[in-house]
Structures are given as structure tokens and as C-alpha cells.
Design an enzyme around this catalytic site. Structure first.
Site, PDB file in Angstrom:
ATOM      1  CB  ILE A 151      -0.905   0.174   1.277  1.00  0.00           C
ATOM      2  CG1 ILE A 151      -1.627  -1.206   1.292  1.00  0.00           C
ATOM      3  CG2 ILE A 151      -1.658   1.272   1.266  1.00  0.00           C
ATOM      4  CD1 ILE A 151      -2.347  -1.469   2.796  1.00  0.00           C
ATOM      5  CB  CYS A 152       2.219   3.535  -1.794  1.00  0.00           C
ATOM      6  SG  CYS A 152       1.704   3.808  -3.444  1.00  0.00           S
TER       7      CYS A 152
END
Length: 110
Positions: free
Chosen positions: A67-68
């Protein structure tokens, strides 16, 4: 590498909560200030630049969902993990921003 949308991840986490699926490792690769601004509960944060140093801390026997902010950095990390022997890696398409827009509108956006 697999890809998952925010609603798909939300459904998956609901299955985990119901005992119908195994908990993936939610690997948040954003910087500290980003993680402090908002994150998905239960996420493990390792900033992108530290992943090569800390990859040995990651389990190789369970799914890792990267996740970013918008999905680009996490895709790079997912690719790096696959090249380094991790077989079950998924990128969150659209990142935490998609989560905030599509799953949790109360989450701060930046």
C-alpha cells in the site's frame, strides 16, 4: 504480482474478520508523516527506501498487500519483493487514496 482494488481489499478484510479468510500482511510503504496522517488499521509500515534492508522481516508464507498513496510506489515494492522470492504479493490499486474515497470517506486525504 496481483492487483486488488480498495473495495476488494475491504471485502477480503471483512472475510478475515468473519474467519473465512487468512489475514494478509498489509505493508504500507509510505513515509512516516503519510502513515501518521492516515492508514488502514492493522497495517505494518516500512517506508519504501527501507524495504530492501528490512525484507527479511517479512513473512514469505502469507500474502503481502503493498500500500502507498496512489499505488505506484507500492507496485515498485511488490515487484521488488517478487524478484526477491516472495510468491504471494498484491498491490493495492489506487493506494490509500482509493481506500479513503471508495471505502472510508472519513479517512483524511492528502
Amino acid at each position: 504480482m496481483q492487483h486488488m482494488t480498495a473495495p476488494e481489499l475491504a471485502a477480503r478484510l471483512a472475510q478475515v474478520e468473519a474467519g473465512a479468510a487468512e489475514q494478509p500482511l498489509l505493508l504500507d510503504v509510505r513515509e512516516n508523516w503519510e502513515f501518521e496522517t492516515c492508514h488502514i488499521a492493522g497495517s505494518t509500515q516500512i517506508p519504501m527506501h527501507l524495504v530492501p534492508i528490512r525484507a527479511g522481516e517479512l513473512p514469505d508464507d502469507r500474502e503481502i498487500v503493498c500500500i502507498c498513496h496512489h499505488g505506484a510506489r507500492s507496485m515498485q515494492v511488490a515487484s521488488f519483493l517478487e524478484r526477491n522470492g516472495f510468491d504471494n504479493v498484491t498491490n493495492l490499486t489506487g493506494g490509500i487514496h482509493a481506500w479513503a474515497v471508495q471505502v472510508d470517506p472519513s479517512m483524511p486525504k492528502y
